[in-house]
Each structure stands twice: as C-alpha cells, then as structure tokens.
Design an enzyme around this catalytic site. Structure first.
Site, PDB file in Angstrom:
ATOM      1  N   LYS A 108      64.365  70.871  26.462  1.00 34.96           N
ATOM      2  CA  LYS A 108      64.947  71.061  27.782  1.00 34.96           C
ATOM      3  C   LYS A 108      66.465  71.211  27.646  1.00 34.96           C
ATOM      4  O   LYS A 108      67.113  70.430  26.923  1.00 34.96           O
ATOM      5  CB  LYS A 108      64.610  69.864  28.669  1.00 34.96           C
ATOM      6  N   LYS A 220      50.758  77.168  34.977  1.00 33.75           N
ATOM      7  CA  LYS A 220      50.373  75.771  35.198  1.00 33.75           C
ATOM      8  C   LYS A 220      49.234  75.776  36.205  1.00 33.75           C
ATOM      9  O   LYS A 220      49.315  76.434  37.242  1.00 33.75           O
ATOM     10  CB  LYS A 220      51.557  74.976  35.749  1.00 33.75           C
TER      11      LYS A 220
HETATM   12  O1  LIG Z   1      55.908  72.813  28.889  1.00 29.56           O
HETATM   13  C1  LIG Z   1      56.086  71.670  28.416  1.00 29.56           C
HETATM   14  O2  LIG Z   1      56.300  71.504  27.209  1.00 29.56           O
HETATM   15  C2  LIG Z   1      56.031  70.454  29.289  1.00 29.56           C
HETATM   16  C3  LIG Z   1      55.965  70.631  30.761  1.00 29.56           C
HETATM   17  C4  LIG Z   1      57.253  70.953  31.457  1.00 29.56           C
HETATM   18  O3  LIG Z   1      58.226  71.299  30.829  1.00 29.56           O
HETATM   19  C5  LIG Z   1      57.334  70.775  32.910  1.00 29.56           C
HETATM   20  C6  LIG Z   1      56.745  69.660  33.461  1.00 29.56           C
HETATM   21  C7  LIG Z   1      56.811  69.402  34.809  1.00 29.56           C
HETATM   22  C8  LIG Z   1      57.480  70.291  35.634  1.00 29.56           C
HETATM   23  C9  LIG Z   1      58.058  71.432  35.113  1.00 29.56           C
HETATM   24  C10 LIG Z   1      57.985  71.704  33.748  1.00 29.56           C
HETATM   25  C11 LIG Z   1      58.560  72.998  33.269  1.00 29.56           C
HETATM   26  O4  LIG Z   1      58.003  73.665  32.393  1.00 29.56           O
HETATM   27  O5  LIG Z   1      59.558  73.450  33.790  1.00 29.56           O
HETATM   28 MG   LIG Z   2      59.565  75.406  32.717  1.00 26.35          MG
END
Ligand SMILES: O=C(O)CCC(=O)c1ccccc1C(=O)O
Ligand SMILES: [Mg+2]
Length: 338
Positions: A108, A220
């Site tokens: 992130k 998702k």
């Molecule tokens: O993709 C992953 O590795 C984990 C999941 C993740 O990043 C996420 C989890 C909850 C809300 C948003 C996000 C996202 O991908 O932005």
């Molecule tokens: Mg994302």
C-alpha cells in the site's frame, strides 16, 4: 435468483468484530455480518460509511453465497499475494512473515496524509524493503487513487526501478488512469495499470476497459454483487483479472476463492491472504495460504467455529445497527425499478 426476505436472511445472522494487527483503511477493527443460508454461510460486510445503494450489491453477493451457491471451479489452487499496509520500514519484515511464503506482494502506498513528496520517499523505502526481503516475489503497489498525476508519474518512475508487476489505481478516475498510462509509456517506463476503484465504484464497471485506461482489472466479489456478476464483468472487459478481498472474514474470502477458481485465466496472485491481518478468525483453522496458495476444495464451504462466533460477537447495539443496515440494503435491492 430468488431473493429471500429480510427475516429469512437475518435468521441465524451474527455480527462479528475482528481486531487487526495493523491499521488498514484507517481502522483497527473490521465488523462483518455472517448469514446462514441453505447453501452455506455467507458474509455481508459493506464498509461502515457505505449507504444502502452501494450495500445492496454486497447483499446480492451474500444471497448468492448462502442461498444459491457458486459456479464450478476450473482449478484446484489459487495463488495468493501478501498485503503490506502503509507501515514503517521497520515493520515490513513482521508483516511479510505473517503471510508465509508468497509469489507476490502488494504494497500500500499514497496513504491519506502521506501522498506528497515525503510520503513518496516513505513509499519507495517500503517497496525497497519488500524487494530486499523477498527478492524473487512479484511486487505491486496500490495507491487507492491517493496520488495526483504528477506525483504518481514521479513515484512510479522511481518505483519501477525496483521492478513492478503493476500499479493498482494510482490516480482517480478513468481519464486519470488513461492519461497516466500514456505518460508512463512516453517516459519509457510502461508500468502496467490495474483498475480497482474505477471498476467497483463506477456505475458502469466496464467503462474503464472500454476506454483502454487499464491493463488489468481488480475484482472483489461483494462490491460487484457476487461471483457470477464479477465473472461476467471480467469476461466483458476482456482483460486479465486479479481477485482481491474487501478485508472480509474467512467466510467472505471463500467467495473470492470461488471467483478466482472459476476464472478462465488467472495469471496473477490474488489478494485473498488478508485474514493474516486479523488477530483472530471465525474459522478454525483460518483460511490461510500454504506455500503461497489456497486450496480451493477446502475453502468453498466455510463453517464458522461456534466458540469463535461467541468470542468475536459484537455487542447488541452493533447487532441492531447491522440488522437495520441489511434491511435498508434489501429495500434498495428490491425497490421497483432497481
Ligand atoms: O488486494 C489485497 O492484497 C488486499 C485487499 C485490499 O487491498 C483492499 C481491502 C479492502 C478494501 C480495499 C482494498 C483495495 O484493494 O484497495
Ligand atoms: Mg485496491
């Protein structure tokens, strides 16, 4: 798809509260409502700030899981990435270790309040540390649309030196992604772009693909309204997909595994290892990858541990709040013209 009424959906429903090891999306607890349907357990867990319209898609996904079931898988295992929140460099090793061996790591970046020049330096240092500790893993970054164009271009040119599998939603909007993608190509660093928010938060999830603004899509299950709807979006987009969690409990992760297992192509590891970010899980044992992979067969019929449901049960105010929320999402979903 038959839509059960709210009483039937809520019969046996329980809200759990999962503490997290590390702050993620600005929170350290994740609440989820678990529903018990004739086809199995299901999860309804729209983020707390989401209103009824957005939440109604999450409810459709829960109804599919608990009342209908999923399409047949085409593979036995699903590769999984580690997810490193926007932590300090000193904490990267601990987070990576909690995921075990993985083929890919998602880092992130551009966290709120850290999306300026000093933040970019922290992001580059975090990615460099991941690269140092996992020299053979594919490394991808997710900015959650936190950068503006110039910051994203500068940051990705620096990050590309560490080798990037792709950059997920570096900037907001379909036009923003398209413009950044062109600028990266023009600068001689054709970092691949994955669309996440531009798929799950757009009224038209296919617009980003039609505009040629991304190289791949992140999908998702809950935000897109179920495994079948996500499958048809990927097919219509004509792009490779990465399945990712919405920080679900292991019950919701199972739906992500069902989607990843039924996609015709799965060239990238999926963001389905996130239960490692929680201190406790509803399944015993939790749905965790082994050697970087989740076994599909074992994942598809999650049955929460009775003791865990008691220990993790949210208080009665929260149970009531979530029941109201489900009713509001249900009303939205079944409204005439919806
Ligand atoms: O993709 C992953 O590795 C984990 C999941 C993740 O990043 C996420 C989890 C909850 C809300 C948003 C996000 C996202 O991908 O932005
Ligand atoms: Mg994302």
């Amino acid at each position: 798809m038959r839509i059960p009424g709210p009483e039937e959906l809520l019969d046996g429903a329980v809200v759990v509260s999962q503490p997290m090891h590390t702050r993620f999306r600005g929170t350290t607890v994740r609440e989820a409502m678990l529903l018990r349907g004739p086809a199995g357990w299901a999860e309804f867990s729209p983020f707390p700030e989401y209103g009824p319209a957005e939440s109604s898609r999450w409810l459709a996904a829960a109804i599919e899981a608990g009342w209908h079931g999923w399409p047949a898988p085409v593979r036995d295992t699903v590769p999984v990435n580690a997810t490193v929140p926007a932590v300090a460099v000193a904490d990267v090793g601990r987070v990576l270790d909690s995921f075990g061996e993985v083929p890919a790591v998602k880092v992130k970046v551009a966290e709120a309040g850290h999306a300026g020049p000093a933040g970019v330096a922290e992001d580059v240092a975090r990615v460099a540390e991941v690269r140092r500790l996992r020299p053979r893993a594919a490394v991808r970054v997710d900015a959650n649309q936190g950068w503006d164009h110039d910051t994203a271009l500068g940051a990705l040119l620096r990050l590309a030196e560490h080798g990037l599998e792709y950059a997920e939603q570096p900037v907001a909007g379909i036009d923003g992604l398209a413009r950044l993608r062109e600028s990266l190509i023009a600068a001689g660093a054709p970092v691949r772009i994955a669309a996440d928010e531009s798929v799950r938060k757009e009224t038209d999830p296919l617009a980003v693909a039609r505009a040629g603004a991304a190289d791949l899509v992140v999908v998702k299950v809950q935000p897109l309204g179920g495994v079948r709807r996500a499958l048809s979006i990927v097919e219509a987009a004509g792009l490779d997909a990465v399945v990712s969690s919405a920080l679900d409990t292991s019950v919701g992760i199972a739906a992500g595994v069902a989607l990843a297992a039924s996609l015709p192509r799965l060239p990238h590891a999926c963001g389905l290892g996130t239960v490692a970010l929680f201190t406790e899980d509803v399944l015993e044992p939790p749905l965790r990858p082994r050697g970087g992979h989740l076994a599909v067969g074992a994942a598809l019929r999650p049955v929460p541990d009775a003791g865990a449901l008691v220990r993790m049960r949210a208080d009665e105010d929260r149970q009531r709040w979530w029941r109201e929320r489900l009713r509001a999402a249900w009303a939205e979903m079944t409204a005439v013209g919806a």
